[in-house]
Design a protein around this motif. Structure first.
Motif, PDB file in Angstrom:
ATOM      1  N   PRO A   1       0.845  -1.202   0.000  1.00  0.00           N
ATOM      2  CA  PRO A   1       0.000   0.000   0.000  1.00  0.00           C
ATOM      3  C   PRO A   1       0.878   1.249   0.000  1.00  0.00           C
ATOM      4  N   SER A   2       0.458   2.249  -0.776  1.00  0.00           N
ATOM      5  CA  SER A   2       1.229   3.497  -0.791  1.00  0.00           C
ATOM      6  C   SER A   2       1.004   4.232   0.531  1.00  0.00           C
ATOM      7  N   SER A   3       1.772   5.274   0.738  1.00  0.00           N
ATOM      8  CA  SER A   3       1.651   6.010   2.009  1.00  0.00           C
ATOM      9  C   SER A   3       0.330   6.776   2.108  1.00  0.00           C
ATOM     10  N   LEU A   4      -0.393   6.908   0.973  1.00  0.00           N
ATOM     11  CA  LEU A   4      -1.690   7.590   1.033  1.00  0.00           C
ATOM     12  C   LEU A   4      -2.861   6.616   0.842  1.00  0.00           C
ATOM     13  N   ALA A   5      -2.530   5.326   0.727  1.00  0.00           N
ATOM     14  CA  ALA A   5      -3.594   4.338   0.499  1.00  0.00           C
ATOM     15  C   ALA A   5      -4.584   4.320   1.662  1.00  0.00           C
ATOM     16  N   PHE A   6      -4.112   4.682   2.854  1.00  0.00           N
ATOM     17  CA  PHE A   6      -5.018   4.678   4.018  1.00  0.00           C
ATOM     18  C   PHE A   6      -6.213   5.602   3.801  1.00  0.00           C
ATOM     19  N   ALA A   7      -6.000   6.644   2.987  1.00  0.00           N
ATOM     20  CA  ALA A   7      -7.062   7.638   2.791  1.00  0.00           C
ATOM     21  C   ALA A   7      -8.021   7.251   1.678  1.00  0.00           C
ATOM     22  N   ALA A   8      -7.551   6.466   0.739  1.00  0.00           N
ATOM     23  CA  ALA A   8      -8.412   6.063  -0.380  1.00  0.00           C
ATOM     24  C   ALA A   8      -8.031   4.650  -0.792  1.00  0.00           C
ATOM     25  N   MET A   9      -8.726   3.675  -0.242  1.00  0.00           N
ATOM     26  CA  MET A   9      -8.403   2.273  -0.523  1.00  0.00           C
ATOM     27  C   MET A   9      -8.687   1.904  -1.968  1.00  0.00           C
ATOM     28  N   GLY A  10      -9.659   2.565  -2.576  1.00  0.00           N
ATOM     29  CA  GLY A  10      -9.958   2.403  -3.993  1.00  0.00           C
ATOM     30  C   GLY A  10     -10.052   0.950  -4.427  1.00  0.00           C
ATOM     31  N   GLN A  11      -9.296   0.611  -5.473  1.00  0.00           N
ATOM     32  CA  GLN A  11      -9.415  -0.713  -6.087  1.00  0.00           C
ATOM     33  C   GLN A  11      -8.719  -1.809  -5.273  1.00  0.00           C
TER      34      GLN A  11
ATOM     35  N   THR B   1      -7.899   8.311  -5.679  1.00  0.00           N
ATOM     36  CA  THR B   1      -7.334   6.960  -5.815  1.00  0.00           C
ATOM     37  C   THR B   1      -6.110   6.985  -6.731  1.00  0.00           C
ATOM     38  N   SER B   2      -6.105   7.951  -7.656  1.00  0.00           N
ATOM     39  CA  SER B   2      -4.933   8.070  -8.529  1.00  0.00           C
ATOM     40  C   SER B   2      -3.722   8.525  -7.709  1.00  0.00           C
ATOM     41  N   ILE B   3      -3.924   9.539  -6.864  1.00  0.00           N
ATOM     42  CA  ILE B   3      -2.825  10.033  -6.027  1.00  0.00           C
ATOM     43  C   ILE B   3      -2.383   8.949  -5.035  1.00  0.00           C
ATOM     44  N   ALA B   4      -3.380   8.215  -4.516  1.00  0.00           N
ATOM     45  CA  ALA B   4      -3.070   7.175  -3.519  1.00  0.00           C
ATOM     46  C   ALA B   4      -2.579   5.882  -4.168  1.00  0.00           C
ATOM     47  N   GLU B   5      -2.510   5.868  -5.504  1.00  0.00           N
ATOM     48  CA  GLU B   5      -2.066   4.675  -6.252  1.00  0.00           C
ATOM     49  C   GLU B   5      -2.904   3.453  -5.898  1.00  0.00           C
ATOM     50  N   THR B   6      -4.189   3.675  -5.837  1.00  0.00           N
ATOM     51  CA  THR B   6      -5.111   2.561  -5.569  1.00  0.00           C
ATOM     52  C   THR B   6      -6.169   2.511  -6.672  1.00  0.00           C
ATOM     53  N   ASP B   7      -5.871   3.130  -7.809  1.00  0.00           N
ATOM     54  CA  ASP B   7      -6.849   3.144  -8.898  1.00  0.00           C
ATOM     55  C   ASP B   7      -6.641   1.950  -9.831  1.00  0.00           C
ATOM     56  N   ILE B   8      -7.452   1.891 -10.850  1.00  0.00           N
ATOM     57  CA  ILE B   8      -7.372   0.783 -11.824  1.00  0.00           C
ATOM     58  C   ILE B   8      -5.968   0.716 -12.426  1.00  0.00           C
ATOM     59  N   GLN B   9      -5.410   1.880 -12.734  1.00  0.00           N
ATOM     60  CA  GLN B   9      -4.091   1.905 -13.378  1.00  0.00           C
ATOM     61  C   GLN B   9      -3.044   1.248 -12.473  1.00  0.00           C
ATOM     62  N   ALA B  10      -3.108   1.583 -11.173  1.00  0.00           N
ATOM     63  CA  ALA B  10      -2.128   1.023 -10.239  1.00  0.00           C
ATOM     64  C   ALA B  10      -2.291  -0.488 -10.126  1.00  0.00           C
ATOM     65  N   MET B  11      -3.561  -0.940 -10.087  1.00  0.00           N
ATOM     66  CA  MET B  11      -3.781  -2.360  -9.879  1.00  0.00           C
ATOM     67  C   MET B  11      -3.467  -3.166 -11.147  1.00  0.00           C
ATOM     68  N   THR B  12      -3.749  -2.605 -12.326  1.00  0.00           N
ATOM     69  CA  THR B  12      -3.377  -3.323 -13.554  1.00  0.00           C
ATOM     70  C   THR B  12      -1.857  -3.291 -13.731  1.00  0.00           C
ATOM     71  N   ALA B  13      -1.232  -2.225 -13.237  1.00  0.00           N
ATOM     72  CA  ALA B  13       0.236  -2.174 -13.292  1.00  0.00           C
ATOM     73  C   ALA B  13       0.815  -3.292 -12.417  1.00  0.00           C
ATOM     74  N   TYR B  14       0.167  -3.549 -11.288  1.00  0.00           N
ATOM     75  CA  TYR B  14       0.617  -4.640 -10.412  1.00  0.00           C
ATOM     76  C   TYR B  14       0.468  -5.990 -11.131  1.00  0.00           C
ATOM     77  N   GLU B  15      -0.656  -6.158 -11.844  1.00  0.00           N
ATOM     78  CA  GLU B  15      -0.850  -7.403 -12.602  1.00  0.00           C
ATOM     79  C   GLU B  15       0.264  -7.584 -13.633  1.00  0.00           C
ATOM     80  N   GLN B  16       0.636  -6.471 -14.257  1.00  0.00           N
ATOM     81  CA  GLN B  16       1.700  -6.538 -15.257  1.00  0.00           C
ATOM     82  C   GLN B  16       3.028  -6.911 -14.592  1.00  0.00           C
ATOM     83  N   CYS B  17       3.201  -6.412 -13.369  1.00  0.00           N
ATOM     84  CA  CYS B  17       4.403  -6.753 -12.594  1.00  0.00           C
ATOM     85  C   CYS B  17       4.489  -8.261 -12.391  1.00  0.00           C
TER      86      CYS B  17
END
Lengths: 426, 240
Positions: A85-95, A369-385
């Protein structure tokens, strides 16, 4: 222009009103709870990752010590992948509530391993989470409506309106300064716990600043909307309750109908295979391979790995290189579906981005969620990882398997390790 | 010759299809106390509200100190004080705090002693000054609002049913205050259905019925306007 004395006057006036003080305390308490539960969740996720990493190492060492060949080593070894989780994920859990943020993978066919949780009960993710983003996006507008719906109509009902507007040197400044004081107090009540939480989580100054500005912009939108509706001459005959209903209709449209409606429509319009289909296709391809001639597997495998064309000779009915070749072929069979799934996800996300321009709460949520890196982009990036990491495992094992390298436990020290740093670099 | 502080020229106000004020014209001179009398729904409060910009004329014009309400309402509001019929100041503030708040809104600075002097002038008991307005009687609230109006030093004072709900001694004190203000040059425009009270204090009385001026009475010399004559016209309005 609002002066400091206008703000001071209204602040001194409003601070004495008990219902306002109560609402501020309630907002503060809700924000404290949202921030606390967000931090608790991200800490739990980080602790889970730490614990799994530790156990993963112990487990793998135990498994590898018993192996006699590379095929078995690859088969029995689990590799933990994860998105911290990013340091801002606590504020926006998002995806992070919808997409998995950890996978234990093996060097088998990958697509099934990635999408097997897609068959989970989706209703569980609909419950949502009471995080800071939910408070800021969904509840904050309600508090603003509660505070501002009767700014003018309340004074009319109390019989003070004419006296106020005749007395005020500048009527616009009166309502605006009142609204600013109320909304600023609300912003302070909500943002102070967030700022403390962000400091505890070690969030970057830039992230904190963007998040804070988003909350302030969202508050400003609802403040201006409430002021505008309250000012409309055509609605001046409405009671406070009726004006509150009008504003609630806006809230319902912006915060519920547009997001939920657009989600349903986008899901209908954009065709996408399900995760279950991908899992099934890949598994069927893998299972069928046992019954097909070896050539069927090799033909498929060599399409992507022609460098091993000279190494496909089989000395027995089972060889690990053939086994991993049909695992690879299974992924290749599911590749089109997987690509379609990812493209559909991106398309849905892009469409949702356009729709968000019609709904400030939805836009705020997406930006958070974009700033907190909990959006779709972040999670699909993790899948790519995960895909990249899995590819590195294949790159490591294939030469050992196809070149029939003599087994050595020491060689296994060089098995690629997953780290979130790898993911960050992609 | 005294200048006209208030002028209504063929003033009409309509709500939806209903004409509340129909071609009303009159002038009020500087220092004059002008009372507009009429029964319920006659349009007297609407006439007052037209002068302070709370309702917009549908035709004609209302002017204060030569300024039209349709063009210069901000300037007009800085020159007038208004006392509503039912004075509802803020219950969670004290009398003094209410006055300070409203003066601050008007961007007028007054010292504590000036505020206390105004409260004394309207005969509000000193022990009430710093208690919450929610504990005030209607008369006490009225006095607080009058003190506020005095502190604004406005050349024109608009009063909507000013003596409604006041006890007889408070009415006498109020009438005395209005007379003093008028003598000092303040123009007073009041609307009322209290014929006797209006005759005690007004220099001129306009009788309003169904949105039209149907009678005008004027003081002769130092004598009050004849209550009998006004009362008779008031009772017989609409029968002509």
């Amino acid at each position: 222009m609002i002066s400091f004395s206008d703000i001071k006057r209204e602040a001194r006036f409003l601070v004495r009103q008990r219902h306002i003080a109560f609402l501020m305390i309630l907002s503060f308490a809700l924000s404290v709870f949202a921030v606390w539960s967000g931090i608790a969740e991200t800490r739990a996720q980080s602790a889970t990752i730490e614990r799994l990493l530790e156990k993963n190492d112990v487990d793998r060492q135990g498994v590898l010590a018993k192996q006699k060949n590379y095929g078995g080593a690859a088969y029995y070894s689990f590799h933990l992948t994860y998105a911290q989780p990013s340091s801002l994920a606590f504020a926006a859990m998002g995806q992070r509530d919808v997409f998995p943020w950890k996978h234990r993978i093996r060097m088998l066919a990958l697509e099934g391993q990635i999408y097997e949780t897609d068959a989970d009960n989706p209703e569980l993710s609909l419950q949502g989470r009471f995080d800071f983003a939910f408070l800021a996006v969904v509840l904050l507008p309600l508090f603003i409506i509660l505070l501002l719906h009767d700014l003018r109509s309340g004074e009319r009902a109390a019989g003070r309106y004419d006296l106020l507007v005749v007395t005020a040197a500048n009527e616009r400044k009166l309502w605006l300064s009142r609204a600013i004081v109320l909304c600023s107090s609300l912003a302070v009540a909500v943002l102070v716990p967030f700022l403390i939480g962000a400091a505890i989580s070690g969030a970057s100054l830039q992230g904190i600043l963007f998040f804070t500005l988003l909350v302030l912009a969202h508050i400003a939108f609802w403040m201006l909307l409430s002021l505008y509706i309250g000012k409309l001459k055509s609605l001046s005959a409405l009671s406070s309750a009726q004006l509150a209903s009008v504003l609630l209709a806006f809230w319902l449209s912006f915060a519920v109908l547009i997001p939920v409606g657009s989600d349903t429509i986008i899901d209908e319009v954009v065709e996408s295979p399900s995760g279950g289909q991908i899992v099934l296709t890949q598994r069927e391809a893998v299972n069928d391979a046992w019954d097909l001639p070896f050539s069927a597997t090799w033909d498929e495998f060599l399409k992507t790995h022609p460098e091993w064309a000279d190494k496909t000779n089989m000395n027995s009915q089972f060889e690990w290189k053939w086994y991993y070749a049909f695992q690879q072929a299974g992924d290749q069979k599911a590749a089109n579906l997987s690509t379609a799934y990812r493209e559909a996800t991106q398309k849905k996300d892009a469409l949702a981005g356009w729709v968000a321009l019609l709904s400030p709460p939805m836009l705020t949520q997406r930006l958070m969620t974009s700033i907190a890196e909990t959006d779709i982009q972040a999670m699909t990036a993790y899948e790519q990882c995960i895909r990249d990491y899995h590819a590195s495992l294949r790159e490591y094992y294939y030469p050992l398997l196809f070149n029939d390298v003599e087994f050595s436990v020491d060689q296994l020290k060089w098995v690629p390790e997953y780290s979130s740093a790898i993911c960050d670099n992609t | 010759m005294q200048k006209d502080m208030l002028v209504a020229s063929s003033l009409c106000v309509s709500f939806a299809q209903h004409k509340v004020l129909d071609n009303v014209s009159f002038e009020v001179a500087e220092g004059e106390v002008f009372a507009l009398l009429g029964g319920n729904g006659a349009g007297k409060s609407t006439a007052l509200k037209a002068f302070i910009g709370a309702v917009a004329p549908s035709d004609g014009d209302a002017q204060v100190m030569g300024m039209s309400v349709t063009k210069d309402i901000k300037k007009i509001r800085s020159k007038v004080a208004y006392l509503p019929e039912s004075v509802m100041l803020y219950g969670h503030l004290t009398g003094v705090e209410n006055i300070k708040y409203f003066l601050s809104l008007a961007e007028i600075s007054k010292s504590q002693s000036e505020i206390e002097e105004a409260l004394s002038r309207v005969a509000l008991q000193p022990e009430a000054w710093n208690s919450q307005l929610s504990n005030y009687s209607k008369g006490m609230r009225q006095k607080t609002a009058i003190a506020l109006a005095l502190l604004r030093d406005a050349p024109v004072l608009f009063l909507d049913e000013p003596t409604s709900g006041l006890d007889p001694s408070a009415i006498d004190e109020f009438n005395q205050l209005i007379t003093t203000l008028s003598a000092d040059g303040t123009t007073v425009f009041m609307v009322s259905h209290d014929v006797y009270g209006a005759c005690q204090v007004a220099h001129r009385i306009g009788l309003l019925d169904s949105g039209k001026i149907v009678g005008m009475f004027e003081r002769e010399g130092d004598a009050h306007i004849d209550t009998e004559a006004v009362h008779s016209a008031f009772s017989n309005r609409g029968q002509a």
